[in-house]
Design an enzyme around this catalytic site. Structure first.
Site, PDB file in Angstrom:
ATOM      1  N   ASN A  94       0.824  -1.199   0.000  1.00 21.39           N
ATOM      2  CA  ASN A  94       0.000   0.000   0.000  1.00 21.39           C
ATOM      3  C   ASN A  94       0.866   1.260   0.000  1.00 21.39           C
ATOM      4  OD1 ASN A  94      -2.123  -1.758   0.102  1.00 21.39           O
ATOM      5  ND2 ASN A  94      -2.448  -1.545   2.307  1.00 21.39           N
ATOM      6  N   HIS A 135       5.965  -0.337  -2.426  1.00 21.62           N
ATOM      7  CA  HIS A 135       5.519   0.407  -3.617  1.00 21.62           C
ATOM      8  C   HIS A 135       5.544   1.909  -3.417  1.00 21.62           C
ATOM      9  CE1 HIS A 135       3.190  -3.439  -5.002  1.00 21.62           C
ATOM     10  NE2 HIS A 135       4.493  -3.544  -5.195  1.00 21.62           N
TER      11      HIS A 135
HETATM   12  C1  BV8 Z   1       8.649  -5.193 -11.525  1.00 23.44           C
HETATM   13  C2  BV8 Z   1       1.817   1.596  -6.848  1.00 23.44           C
HETATM   14  C3  BV8 Z   1      10.637  -5.776 -12.516  1.00 23.44           C
HETATM   15  C4  BV8 Z   1       1.224   2.563  -7.803  1.00 23.44           C
HETATM   16  C5  BV8 Z   1       1.510  -0.647  -7.711  1.00 23.44           C
HETATM   17  C6  BV8 Z   1       3.568 -11.409 -15.312  1.00 23.44           C
HETATM   18  C7  BV8 Z   1       3.747 -12.217 -14.222  1.00 23.44           C
HETATM   19  C8  BV8 Z   1       4.330 -11.744 -13.063  1.00 23.44           C
HETATM   20  C9  BV8 Z   1       4.731 -10.423 -12.986  1.00 23.44           C
HETATM   21  C10 BV8 Z   1       4.530  -9.635 -14.072  1.00 23.44           C
HETATM   22  C11 BV8 Z   1       3.978 -10.100 -15.241  1.00 23.44           C
HETATM   23  N1  BV8 Z   1       3.920  -9.074 -16.123  1.00 23.44           N
HETATM   24  C12 BV8 Z   1       4.442  -7.953 -15.545  1.00 23.44           C
HETATM   25  C13 BV8 Z   1       4.823  -8.296 -14.313  1.00 23.44           C
HETATM   26  C14 BV8 Z   1       5.430  -7.473 -13.355  1.00 23.44           C
HETATM   27  C15 BV8 Z   1       4.401  -6.555 -12.715  1.00 23.44           C
HETATM   28  C16 BV8 Z   1       3.189  -7.317 -12.234  1.00 23.44           C
HETATM   29  O1  BV8 Z   1       3.209  -7.968 -11.215  1.00 23.44           O
HETATM   30  N2  BV8 Z   1       2.083  -7.220 -13.028  1.00 23.44           N
HETATM   31  C17 BV8 Z   1       0.875  -7.935 -12.658  1.00 23.44           C
HETATM   32  C18 BV8 Z   1      -0.350  -7.026 -12.877  1.00 23.44           C
HETATM   33  C19 BV8 Z   1       0.777  -9.194 -13.482  1.00 23.44           C
HETATM   34  N3  BV8 Z   1       5.098  -6.018 -11.586  1.00 23.44           N
HETATM   35  C20 BV8 Z   1       5.804  -4.896 -11.748  1.00 23.44           C
HETATM   36  O2  BV8 Z   1       5.839  -4.244 -12.760  1.00 23.44           O
HETATM   37  C21 BV8 Z   1       6.623  -4.494 -10.532  1.00 23.44           C
HETATM   38  N4  BV8 Z   1       7.954  -4.221 -10.963  1.00 23.44           N
HETATM   39  O3  BV8 Z   1       8.276  -6.325 -11.676  1.00 23.44           O
HETATM   40  O4  BV8 Z   1       9.824  -4.752 -11.953  1.00 23.44           O
HETATM   41  C22 BV8 Z   1      11.499  -5.182 -13.487  1.00 23.44           C
HETATM   42  C23 BV8 Z   1      12.385  -6.019 -14.122  1.00 23.44           C
HETATM   43  C24 BV8 Z   1      13.217  -5.509 -15.022  1.00 23.44           C
HETATM   44  C25 BV8 Z   1      13.196  -4.144 -15.303  1.00 23.44           C
HETATM   45  C26 BV8 Z   1      12.300  -3.309 -14.665  1.00 23.44           C
HETATM   46  C27 BV8 Z   1      11.435  -3.836 -13.745  1.00 23.44           C
HETATM   47  C28 BV8 Z   1       6.071  -3.228  -9.912  1.00 23.44           C
HETATM   48  C29 BV8 Z   1       4.723  -3.535  -9.302  1.00 23.44           C
HETATM   49  C30 BV8 Z   1       4.246  -2.328  -8.502  1.00 23.44           C
HETATM   50  C31 BV8 Z   1       3.131  -1.644  -9.241  1.00 23.44           C
HETATM   51  N5  BV8 Z   1       2.600  -0.561  -8.408  1.00 23.44           N
HETATM   52  N6  BV8 Z   1       1.075   0.355  -6.950  1.00 23.44           N
HETATM   53  C32 BV8 Z   1      -0.165   2.983  -7.388  1.00 23.44           C
HETATM   54  O5  BV8 Z   1      -0.641   2.558  -6.308  1.00 23.44           O
HETATM   55  O6  BV8 Z   1      -0.766   3.750  -8.142  1.00 23.44           O
HETATM   56  S1  BV8 Z   1       0.666  -2.103  -7.701  1.00 23.44           S
HETATM   57  C33 BV8 Z   1      -0.857  -1.977  -7.001  1.00 23.44           C
HETATM   58  O7  BV8 Z   1      -1.340  -3.344  -6.926  1.00 23.44           O
HETATM   59  C34 BV8 Z   1      -0.918  -1.492  -5.559  1.00 23.44           C
HETATM   60  O8  BV8 Z   1       0.325  -1.207  -4.970  1.00 23.44           O
HETATM   61  C35 BV8 Z   1      -1.539  -2.665  -4.853  1.00 23.44           C
HETATM   62  O9  BV8 Z   1      -1.166  -2.770  -3.555  1.00 23.44           O
HETATM   63  C36 BV8 Z   1      -1.011  -3.773  -5.645  1.00 23.44           C
HETATM   64  C37 BV8 Z   1      -1.550  -5.132  -5.422  1.00 23.44           C
HETATM   65  O10 BV8 Z   1      -2.937  -5.084  -5.365  1.00 23.44           O
HETATM   66  P1  BV8 Z   1      -3.630  -5.456  -3.965  1.00 23.44           P
HETATM   67  O11 BV8 Z   1      -2.997  -4.645  -2.903  1.00 23.44           O
HETATM   68  O12 BV8 Z   1      -3.618  -6.912  -3.791  1.00 23.44           O
HETATM   69  O13 BV8 Z   1      -5.069  -4.873  -4.177  1.00 23.44           O
HETATM   70  P2  BV8 Z   1      -6.265  -5.602  -4.950  1.00 23.44           P
HETATM   71  O14 BV8 Z   1      -7.345  -4.589  -5.149  1.00 23.44           O
HETATM   72  O15 BV8 Z   1      -5.727  -6.355  -6.117  1.00 23.44           O
HETATM   73  O16 BV8 Z   1      -6.789  -6.705  -3.915  1.00 23.44           O
HETATM   74  C38 BV8 Z   1      -7.410  -6.291  -2.720  1.00 23.44           C
HETATM   75  C39 BV8 Z   1      -7.748  -7.557  -1.970  1.00 23.44           C
HETATM   76  O17 BV8 Z   1      -8.281  -7.186  -0.703  1.00 23.44           O
HETATM   77  C40 BV8 Z   1      -8.790  -8.424  -2.658  1.00 23.44           C
HETATM   78  O18 BV8 Z   1      -8.334  -9.757  -2.665  1.00 23.44           O
HETATM   79  C41 BV8 Z   1     -10.024  -8.283  -1.767  1.00 23.44           C
HETATM   80  O19 BV8 Z   1     -10.764  -9.500  -1.691  1.00 23.44           O
HETATM   81  C42 BV8 Z   1      -9.394  -7.989  -0.433  1.00 23.44           C
HETATM   82  N7  BV8 Z   1     -10.238  -7.227   0.497  1.00 23.44           N
HETATM   83  C43 BV8 Z   1     -11.224  -6.337   0.190  1.00 23.44           C
HETATM   84  N8  BV8 Z   1     -11.719  -5.821   1.342  1.00 23.44           N
HETATM   85  C44 BV8 Z   1     -11.007  -6.374   2.372  1.00 23.44           C
HETATM   86  C45 BV8 Z   1     -10.060  -7.262   1.829  1.00 23.44           C
HETATM   87  N9  BV8 Z   1      -9.204  -7.964   2.598  1.00 23.44           N
HETATM   88  C46 BV8 Z   1      -9.280  -7.786   3.927  1.00 23.44           C
HETATM   89  N10 BV8 Z   1     -10.169  -6.950   4.525  1.00 23.44           N
HETATM   90  C47 BV8 Z   1     -11.037  -6.230   3.776  1.00 23.44           C
HETATM   91  N11 BV8 Z   1     -11.914  -5.410   4.368  1.00 23.44           N
END
Ligand code: BV8
Length: 240
Positions: A104, A121
């Site tokens: 977060n 992040h």
């Molecule tokens: C990198 C900041 C390497 C900005 C964010 C394919 C496979 C694997 C990886 C990749 C791929 N293709 C690309 C990648 C890499 C990519 C990635 O992972 N993509 C994903 C989409 C597939 N990752 C990156 O790019 C990272 N960097 O890999 O660099 C590299 C290598 C060489 C050269 C250069 C680089 C960088 C990733 C960071 C991105 N920035 N945020 C902003 O906020 O604007 S990510 C963003 O998503 C947020 O930070 C967030 O925290 C994060 C994850 O999401 P969640 O926190 O899980 O939130 P979400 O809504 O998804 O889920 C919420 C959950 O809460 C749900 O499950 C829900 O049920 C639950 N919930 C709801 N209410 C409650 C609850 N739980 C408890 N209590 C409740 N009340």
């Protein structure tokens, strides 16, 4: 208290080292929209590739800057919830036993009083220069609705968050990996497990893994126990 919650509360009592990996769901009960919850998630209106990338910012700085401004304004108005507060209280009672690793950018763990938060992040409340700053980049020319920029070279300010395709801060990531590898218990709270390398921490944890999430997540398969509940309801029970 359900059987599973009772069991995990026992694991917490017995654990020497706990790692807590949090995602957007941790802040949902503070009123901060999550990213991927279909009906409310921020991404429901936008796609990450459109906004949370450097390319998107360079292509349309005003749109991306505005999106972050809206989020900053909203986050400034909310408070840490009972989940954040339970974590910080546990850390006060048991110094150096629980490490918070968060995806977060809202700063709510820090505002709740948690020490040493590993913010993988970045922080939405802070800015940094888009390009390496020159000697001229000492003062910014505010432009209504647009990112502030250096009056001399035009270098823009950008949110100090990690965008997709950007490396995570090396010190925080290394410390998070160490916390995962040394913990007896990892609590994975409020994350879909969709984003790497953060989500990968739940797969290298040495100890037991417990997912706290009201819905299914991509990390359920890595869990020893899945607690179907919310952060604010369950963490005060688990971290008594
Ligand atoms: C990198 C900041 C390497 C900005 C964010 C394919 C496979 C694997 C990886 C990749 C791929 N293709 C690309 C990648 C890499 C990519 C990635 O992972 N993509 C994903 C989409 C597939 N990752 C990156 O790019 C990272 N960097 O890999 O660099 C590299 C290598 C060489 C050269 C250069 C680089 C960088 C990733 C960071 C991105 N920035 N945020 C902003 O906020 O604007 S990510 C963003 O998503 C947020 O930070 C967030 O925290 C994060 C994850 O999401 P969640 O926190 O899980 O939130 P979400 O809504 O998804 O889920 C919420 C959950 O809460 C749900 O499950 C829900 O049920 C639950 N919930 C709801 N209410 C409650 C609850 N739980 C408890 N209590 C409740 N009340």
């Amino acid at each position: 208290m359900s059987g599973d919650v009772e069991q995990v509360a026992g694991w917490v009592r017995d654990a020497r080292q706990i790692a807590l990996l949090s995602g957007a769901g941790m802040s949902a009960e503070s009123g901060v929209p999550t990213f991927r919850d279909a009906q409310t998630g921020l991404w429901a209106k936008f796609r990450p590739e459109e906004l949370a990338t450097e390319d998107a910012f360079r292509a349309n700085p005003q749109m991306v800057w505005d999106w972050y401004a809206v989020r900053r304004e909203m986050i400034a108005k909310v408070e840490p919830n009972a989940g954040h507060l339970a974590v910080a209280a546990f850390q006060r009672r048991h110094p150096n036993r629980l490490t918070v690793v968060t995806q977060n950018v809202d700063g709510l763990h820090q505002r709740a009083g948690s020490p040493g938060v590993l913010a993988l992040h970045g922080n939405i409340a802070q800015d940094k220069w888009l390009d390496a700053p020159g000697d001229c980049c000492t003062h910014m020319e505010p432009v209504a609705g647009r990112p502030p920029r250096c009056a001399k070279c035009g270098n823009m300010r950008r949110p100090a968050v990690v965008w997709f395709g950007e490396m995570l801060p090396a010190r925080e990531l290394q410390a998070a990996e160490e916390a995962a590898r040394r913990c007896d218990l990892m609590l994975v709270v409020g994350t879909s497990g969709a984003v790497y390398p953060a989500a990968g921490l739940a797969r290298i944890a040495r100890g037991k893994v417990v997912v706290v999430n009201p819905h299914a997540s991509e990390l359920d398969d890595a869990a020893d126990v899945v607690l179907r509940g919310t952060a604010a309801a369950l963490l005060p029970q688990l971290l008594e």
